[in-house]
Every structure is written in structure tokens, then in C-alpha cells.
Motif scaffolding. Structure first.
Motif, PDB file in Angstrom:
ATOM      1  N   UNK A   1      37.347  36.960  38.386  1.00  0.00           N
ATOM      2  CA  UNK A   1      38.700  36.616  37.964  1.00  0.00           C
ATOM      3  C   UNK A   1      39.744  37.328  38.806  1.00  0.00           C
ATOM      4  N   UNK A   2      39.499  38.601  39.115  1.00  0.00           N
ATOM      5  CA  UNK A   2      40.430  39.367  39.943  1.00  0.00           C
ATOM      6  C   UNK A   2      40.553  38.809  41.352  1.00  0.00           C
ATOM      7  N   UNK A   3      39.416  38.420  41.931  1.00  0.00           N
ATOM      8  CA  UNK A   3      39.461  37.823  43.274  1.00  0.00           C
ATOM      9  C   UNK A   3      40.265  36.529  43.260  1.00  0.00           C
ATOM     10  N   UNK A   4      40.001  35.687  42.264  1.00  0.00           N
ATOM     11  CA  UNK A   4      40.743  34.423  42.162  1.00  0.00           C
ATOM     12  C   UNK A   4      42.227  34.669  41.886  1.00  0.00           C
ATOM     13  N   UNK A   5      42.523  35.663  41.048  1.00  0.00           N
ATOM     14  CA  UNK A   5      43.915  35.988  40.751  1.00  0.00           C
ATOM     15  C   UNK A   5      44.657  36.507  41.971  1.00  0.00           C
ATOM     16  N   UNK A   6      44.008  37.334  42.764  1.00  0.00           N
ATOM     17  CA  UNK A   6      44.629  37.858  43.983  1.00  0.00           C
ATOM     18  C   UNK A   6      44.933  36.751  44.977  1.00  0.00           C
ATOM     19  N   UNK A   7      43.983  35.855  45.144  1.00  0.00           N
ATOM     20  CA  UNK A   7      44.183  34.731  46.060  1.00  0.00           C
ATOM     21  C   UNK A   7      45.312  33.837  45.555  1.00  0.00           C
TER      22      UNK A   7
ATOM     23  N   UNK B   1      53.607  33.304  48.466  1.00  0.00           N
ATOM     24  CA  UNK B   1      53.991  32.985  49.835  1.00  0.00           C
ATOM     25  C   UNK B   1      54.459  31.536  49.969  1.00  0.00           C
ATOM     26  N   UNK B   2      53.886  30.627  49.193  1.00  0.00           N
ATOM     27  CA  UNK B   2      54.340  29.231  49.232  1.00  0.00           C
ATOM     28  C   UNK B   2      55.780  29.110  48.742  1.00  0.00           C
ATOM     29  N   UNK B   3      56.085  29.762  47.647  1.00  0.00           N
ATOM     30  CA  UNK B   3      57.440  29.716  47.099  1.00  0.00           C
ATOM     31  C   UNK B   3      58.415  30.409  48.046  1.00  0.00           C
ATOM     32  N   UNK B   4      58.048  31.577  48.557  1.00  0.00           N
ATOM     33  CA  UNK B   4      58.918  32.308  49.480  1.00  0.00           C
ATOM     34  C   UNK B   4      59.168  31.499  50.751  1.00  0.00           C
ATOM     35  N   UNK B   5      58.146  30.802  51.223  1.00  0.00           N
ATOM     36  CA  UNK B   5      58.306  29.970  52.410  1.00  0.00           C
ATOM     37  C   UNK B   5      59.255  28.803  52.191  1.00  0.00           C
ATOM     38  N   UNK B   6      59.316  28.310  50.986  1.00  0.00           N
ATOM     39  CA  UNK B   6      60.204  27.181  50.674  1.00  0.00           C
ATOM     40  C   UNK B   6      61.614  27.620  50.300  1.00  0.00           C
ATOM     41  N   UNK B   7      61.718  28.760  49.614  1.00  0.00           N
ATOM     42  CA  UNK B   7      63.007  29.150  49.047  1.00  0.00           C
ATOM     43  C   UNK B   7      63.630  30.376  49.719  1.00  0.00           C
ATOM     44  N   UNK B   8      62.915  31.004  50.616  1.00  0.00           N
ATOM     45  CA  UNK B   8      63.441  32.180  51.293  1.00  0.00           C
ATOM     46  C   UNK B   8      63.092  33.463  50.554  1.00  0.00           C
ATOM     47  N   UNK B   9      63.529  34.586  51.155  1.00  0.00           N
ATOM     48  CA  UNK B   9      63.151  35.879  50.598  1.00  0.00           C
ATOM     49  C   UNK B   9      64.353  36.723  50.178  1.00  0.00           C
ATOM     50  N   UNK B  10      65.559  36.209  50.296  1.00  0.00           N
ATOM     51  CA  UNK B  10      66.723  37.008  49.847  1.00  0.00           C
ATOM     52  C   UNK B  10      66.586  37.347  48.369  1.00  0.00           C
TER      53      UNK B  10
ATOM     54  N   UNK C   1      55.422  33.845  40.110  1.00  0.00           N
ATOM     55  CA  UNK C   1      54.103  34.398  39.787  1.00  0.00           C
ATOM     56  C   UNK C   1      54.163  35.098  38.434  1.00  0.00           C
ATOM     57  N   UNK C   2      55.173  35.919  38.213  1.00  0.00           N
ATOM     58  CA  UNK C   2      55.276  36.641  36.943  1.00  0.00           C
ATOM     59  C   UNK C   2      55.457  35.691  35.768  1.00  0.00           C
ATOM     60  N   UNK C   3      56.266  34.662  35.932  1.00  0.00           N
ATOM     61  CA  UNK C   3      56.489  33.725  34.828  1.00  0.00           C
ATOM     62  C   UNK C   3      55.232  32.918  34.522  1.00  0.00           C
ATOM     63  N   UNK C   4      54.539  32.458  35.545  1.00  0.00           N
ATOM     64  CA  UNK C   4      53.311  31.706  35.284  1.00  0.00           C
ATOM     65  C   UNK C   4      52.239  32.620  34.693  1.00  0.00           C
ATOM     66  N   UNK C   5      52.204  33.890  35.111  1.00  0.00           N
ATOM     67  CA  UNK C   5      51.267  34.846  34.509  1.00  0.00           C
ATOM     68  C   UNK C   5      51.564  35.027  33.030  1.00  0.00           C
ATOM     69  N   UNK C   6      52.853  35.054  32.682  1.00  0.00           N
ATOM     70  CA  UNK C   6      53.235  35.196  31.273  1.00  0.00           C
ATOM     71  C   UNK C   6      52.759  34.000  30.455  1.00  0.00           C
ATOM     72  N   UNK C   7      52.925  32.801  30.993  1.00  0.00           N
ATOM     73  CA  UNK C   7      52.462  31.606  30.279  1.00  0.00           C
ATOM     74  C   UNK C   7      50.944  31.646  30.119  1.00  0.00           C
ATOM     75  N   UNK C   8      50.248  31.973  31.200  1.00  0.00           N
ATOM     76  CA  UNK C   8      48.782  31.974  31.159  1.00  0.00           C
ATOM     77  C   UNK C   8      48.256  33.033  30.199  1.00  0.00           C
ATOM     78  N   UNK C   9      48.835  34.233  30.218  1.00  0.00           N
ATOM     79  CA  UNK C   9      48.321  35.265  29.308  1.00  0.00           C
ATOM     80  C   UNK C   9      48.691  34.938  27.866  1.00  0.00           C
ATOM     81  N   UNK C  10      49.891  34.394  27.650  1.00  0.00           N
ATOM     82  CA  UNK C  10      50.267  33.994  26.294  1.00  0.00           C
ATOM     83  C   UNK C  10      49.339  32.929  25.751  1.00  0.00           C
ATOM     84  N   UNK C  11      49.061  31.930  26.575  1.00  0.00           N
ATOM     85  CA  UNK C  11      48.161  30.853  26.165  1.00  0.00           C
ATOM     86  C   UNK C  11      46.741  31.363  25.958  1.00  0.00           C
ATOM     87  N   UNK C  12      46.192  32.044  26.975  1.00  0.00           N
ATOM     88  CA  UNK C  12      44.778  32.410  26.917  1.00  0.00           C
ATOM     89  C   UNK C  12      44.483  33.408  25.803  1.00  0.00           C
ATOM     90  N   UNK C  13      45.344  34.390  25.606  1.00  0.00           N
ATOM     91  CA  UNK C  13      45.092  35.376  24.548  1.00  0.00           C
ATOM     92  C   UNK C  13      45.196  34.729  23.169  1.00  0.00           C
TER      93      UNK C  13
END
Length: 125
Positions: free
Chosen positions: A10-16, A23-32, A40-52
Motif C-alpha cells: 500500500x505504501x509503495x502504491x501510495x508513494x507512486x 506532479x500532474x497537477x503541478x504541471x498543468x496548474x503551475x507551482x506558485x 493530494x491532501x484532499x483526495x487522501x481525506x476523502x479516501x481515508x474518510x471513506x475507507x475507515x
């Protein structure tokens, strides 16, 4: 031993996934503004809320899923330390408004995302 293997997979898949999404989002929207980390943080929140919530309500689902998803995947995918670093770096660059927007937005939207994920978990049969 099985739980450690599941956490590692799970950790390997999560890191990837974290690298790819960020990087995909930063490449599309910039880094400012650190959009990649925010997404990433928002989707992690949804996934942990759902899965738990979902896994906690379903005794018939193997405990292995708890090690694989919330512990392994989300443990590696979530980027709270990166969020803190980017907030500090933005403040050091003198962009206090952007830092405040990012910090407050991550907190409020992250809480809403966990709540939404939890509600989704409750709705599942």
C-alpha cells in the motif's frame, strides 16, 4: 507478517500515486500555489474518510484491507509534512496571503473531504 507486506505494498502504491497526482497537477496548474499537494491532501481525506468508515462498518471484509488502504496507501500518499513545508516556504517568500489561503483552504476543504468520504462510507451497503 502479512500485515507488514500489505502496508509495504500500500505504501509503495501510495508513494507512486502521490508523485503522479502531485506532479500532474503541478504541471498543468503551475507551482506558485501548491495545487498538487492540495489535491493530494484532499483526495487522501476523502479516501481515508471513506475507507475507515466503510471498512469499520463491514465486519465481513478482511482486516487486510485496513492495512493496505488507510495505513499503507494513505500513509504514503498523504502529504501533510509537504503541506507544512510549502506553507513555510511561501511565507518565507513573503507571500503571506497565499500561505494563509493555502493553510486555511487545506484545513477547511480537508475536513469537508473527510466528512464527505465518511458519508460515502455510511451510504455503502
Amino acid at each position: 507478517m502479512q500485515k507488514y507486506v500489505l502496508i509495504a505494498v500500500g505504501g509503495a502504491l501510495g508513494s507512486i500515486a502521490r508523485y503522479w497526482v502531485g506532479s500532474s497537477i503541478a504541471g498543468r496548474m503551475g507551482i506558485r500555489f501548491p495545487y498538487g499537494t492540495l489535491i493530494v491532501n484532499l483526495t487522501a481525506c476523502v479516501i481515508i474518510g471513506f475507507s475507515m468508515t466503510y471498512l469499520g462498518r463491514r465486519a465481513d471484509i478482511s482486516a487486510a484491507w485496513r492495512f493496505l488502504v488507510p495505513v499503507g496507501f494513505i500513509g504514503a500518499y498523504s502529504t501533510f509534512s509537504t503541506y507544512e513545508w510549502e506553507t513555510l516556504s511561501t511565507m518565507r517568500a513573503g507571500a503571506f496571503g497565499i500561505a494563509a489561503l493555502y493553510a486555511a483552504g487545506s484545513f477547511v476543504l480537508g475536513l469537508a473531504a473527510v466528512w464527505g468520504g465518511s458519508l460515502l462510507g455510511e451510504m455503502m451497503p
